[in-house]
Design an enzyme around this catalytic site. Structure first.
Site, PDB file in Angstrom:
ATOM      1  N   GLU A   1       0.818  -1.217   0.000  1.00 40.25           N
ATOM      2  CA  GLU A   1       0.000   0.000   0.000  1.00 40.25           C
ATOM      3  C   GLU A   1       0.849   1.263   0.000  1.00 40.25           C
ATOM      4  OE1 GLU A   1      -0.231  -2.536   2.173  1.00 40.25           O
ATOM      5  OE2 GLU A   1      -2.011  -3.552   1.372  1.00 40.25           O
TER       6      GLU A   1
ATOM      7  N   ARG B   1     -18.639  -2.459   2.924  1.00 44.21           N
ATOM      8  CA  ARG B   1     -18.675  -3.750   2.240  1.00 44.21           C
ATOM      9  C   ARG B   1     -20.088  -4.195   1.846  1.00 44.21           C
ATOM     10  NH1 ARG B   1     -19.043  -9.458   2.929  1.00 44.21           N
ATOM     11  NH2 ARG B   1     -19.978  -9.167   4.964  1.00 44.21           N
TER      12      ARG B   1
END
Ligand SMILES: Cc1ncc(C[n+]2csc(CCOP(=O)(O)OP(=O)(O)O)c2C)c(N)n1
Lengths: 299, 312
Positions: B56, B165
């Site tokens: 990341e 989500r």
């Protein structure tokens, strides 16, 4: 592929006329070897004077990279000091942002701003911040100082050039201690994976970081093989030898399909006897007496 | 029953549309493109998609370099990893120079569910709001998500979008227009104002509806732009209703509640209640179970409104 441990002459290489090729077929505006050596000395004097005046800063890692940056700015980079945002410019990205005094001195010598401005280093409201700040200094590509971030940034710049079909090249200067950072190796992996051959990393391999020698703090060995294993072309040079540096930078241009790293063997504090290989001068300014002494040595 | 739509899928589809419209849109991911739905863009524009692997920090740095060279990068991962894993990179490579990078993090909050603590993102809003110059958006449904993604692409500067989500109910219809930096009055009311973000907006509306049956008249504000926050709307709510309840799927530290409280304290002090996760980590469970366990249901909101009104 290591270069011979020769002096300024490259006569022992198979390419016998490398020096002629390196130093005579350049575009107008680039400098001769003699001129570059003079510039390097001036850069060292600026570094000492600026940091001495500011009373703080990082002389050691600025002095070690003087020839690397000289070769780039006065021999290799296509850039326009009057138009720092020229979109086709070659990019120089200083990842080891604590060597800001070296970059500022170089930019001033190139004409991005006046040499007089160098005396404002680290002062309130100065454009010359303690570590590089791309929002205020013309010619500074990246805000650095938090080590480990430059190579990733450079990959992004290189990828954009490829997507835009621009043929600029991207050069990024890393410290060897900086290579302790995991992000450097994330980026090393990605650069090879994305085959960014318009990217050259140069490691100022002065062997030291803050707490001492790399090999004692955190060994990087085998450094050359690590880069190779990550998919890079590796060239080792004497990082104070302008001819070797220029030749390596030229060789990198010819390499397709993979990025190149130049491991430049240097001496921290190079050019000032009492700073050479002396970890005390990583991040400490010379006092007035030391400034005088250093400038005498650099006459 | 209200339709439930995946905000992640809408994100992926919107990226594809943007990719067709603008060749400067590029997308990065960190080995989560099947979950963040950037895979939709990857399929159509492989040459403009960069999977950075599970790295990341590097992804964020590459995005910064692309932005510095005129591209409009969207970078995605789970909210717990970006900003979590790459805070210093976001700080120096993106926030400080004001790079035009759009970080779109999915799997925000605890409704990630069964994956548990390591995947629950409850600090991301605090982290990202602390970075000067970042605009932070938490859309309340799929319709708002699509528009917020477009607005982020069209507005210069660093953006963070937090998506969740699960599929969530639509709280808007197609005529809705997202207005950057503006709160949206979802329901008028005089007794108190519930200010919510993300999937808590639907819960807030449900709570307000239930309260109205008890004769408690309370308004609902959606605050999709968490930063810069709509101070005028908060001042107005404080002045007109005299009590505020905030609700967010995040730690109470540094998110919506903190931001609203700053405005209220500075400009118009009124009783406030902050519904958020209190200095703890959630465990595995179904999203609905977790919301119940950590006090983030319509019922919890109703109770908070009753309480805060008593303190008026
Ligand atoms: C992320 C991060 N950690 C720590 C530091 C503090 N720091 C500044 S310079 C330095 C040593 C750097 O060593 P090296 O990269 O070898 O640079 P050089 O010796 O060439 O000056 C450290 C640890 C920093 N600037 N950034």
């Amino acid at each position: 592929m290591p270069l011979p441990e020769s002096g300024e002459s490259l006569s022992s290489t198979s390419a016998g006329d490398v020096e002629a090729e390196v130093f005579s077929s350049r575009a107008a505006g680039t400098k001769s070897l003699k001129e570059m050596k003079d510039i390097a000395k001036r850069l060292r004097r600026h570094i000492i004077t600026m940091i001495g005046k500011a009373g703080s800063g990082h002389p050691g890692g600025s002095l070690s990279a003087v020839e690397i940056v000289t070769a780039l700015y006065f021999r290799v980079l296509r850039h326009k000091p009057q138009d720092p945002c020229w979109s086709d410019r070659d990019r120089f990205i200083l990842s080891k942002g604590h060597a800001a005094p070296l970059l500022y001195a170089t930019l001033a010598e190139c004409g991005y701003f006046s040499v007089e401005e160098l005396s404002t280093l680290r002062r309130l409201d100065s454009r010359l911040q303690g570590h590089t700040d791309c929002t205020v200094t013309p010619g500074v590509e990246m805000s650095a100082g938090a080590l480990g971030q430059g190579l990733s940034f450079a990959i992004g710049v290189a990828l954009a050039g490829r997507l835009n079909s621009q043929n600029y090249r991207v050069y990024v200067l890393l410290g060897d201690g900086e290579c302790d950072e995991g992000q450097v190796w994330e980026a090393a992996m990605a650069a090879a994976h994305f085959k960014v051959d318009n990217l050259v990393a140069i490691v100022d391999n002065n062997g030291q970081q803050i707490d001492g020698w790399n090999r004692e703090v955190m060994s990087l060995d085998p450094f050359n093989q690590k880069w190779q294993a990550f998919g890079w072309q590796v060239i080792e040079v004497d990082g104070h030898n302008l001819t070797q540096l220029t030749q390596a930078l030229d060789q990198a241009k010819l390499t397709k399909g993979q990025p190149t790293v130049i491991i430049a063997h240097t001496i921290k504090g190079k050019g000032v006897s009492f700073m050479e290989n002396n970890p005390d001068f990583h991040g400490k300014a010379p006092d007035a007496v030391q400034v005088d002494k250093a400038l005498k040595e650099l006459e | 029953m209200v339709q439930e739509v995946s905000v992640r899928e809408v994100y992926g589809k919107t990226l594809v549309e943007l990719g067709r419209e603008n060749p400067d849109i590029v997308v990065l991911d960190a080995d989560l493109s099947r979950s963040t739905m950037t895979q939709l863009f990857a399929r159509e524009f492989p040459e403009r998609f960069f999977d950075c692997g599970i790295a990341e920090q590097n992804m964020v740095g590459i995005a910064a370099g692309l932005a510095a060279s005129g591209k409009i990068p969207f970078a995605s991962s789970f909210a717990v990893f970006a900003p979590g894993r790459c805070f210093d990179q976001l700080r120096m490579s993106i926030a400080q120079p004001g790079r035009n990078v759009k970080l779109v993090a999915t799997h925000g909050g605890i409704t990630v569910g069964e994956d548990g603590t390591s995947h629950h993102s409850i600090e991301d809003l605090s982290l990202i709001c602390s970075l000067p110059g970042f605009t932070v958006i938490v859309p309340a449904d799929a319709i708002e998500t699509a528009q917020a993604v477009r607005v982020a692409a069209a507005s210069y500067g660093p953006f963070y979008l937090r998506l969740c989500r699960p599929k969530i109910p639509l709280v808007y219809n197609e005529s809705y227009r997202f207005n950057l930096g503006k709160a949206v009055t979802m329901r008028q009311g005089n007794g108190a104002t519930i200010i919510a973000i993300g999937l808590m907006v639907a819960a807030a509306l449900e709570a307000a509806e239930n309260l109205s049956r008890e004769g408690i008249d309370c308004g609902v504000l959606n605050m999709p732009t968490l930063k810069p926050i709509d101070e005028a709307a908060i001042k107005k709510a404080a002045a007109e209703t005299g009590a505020i309840v905030t609700v967010e799927e995040h730690l109470e530290h540094g998110g919506l509640g903190s931001k609203v409280a700053q405005v209220v304290a500075r400009h118009h002090p009124v009783p406030m209640e902050i519904l958020a996760i209190r200095d703890t980590y959630a465990k595995s469970g179904k999203p609905a179970e977790l919301l119940r366990r950590y006090g983030l249901t319509a019922e919890d909101i109703e109770q908070a409104v009753r309480g805060v009104i008593k303190r008026k």
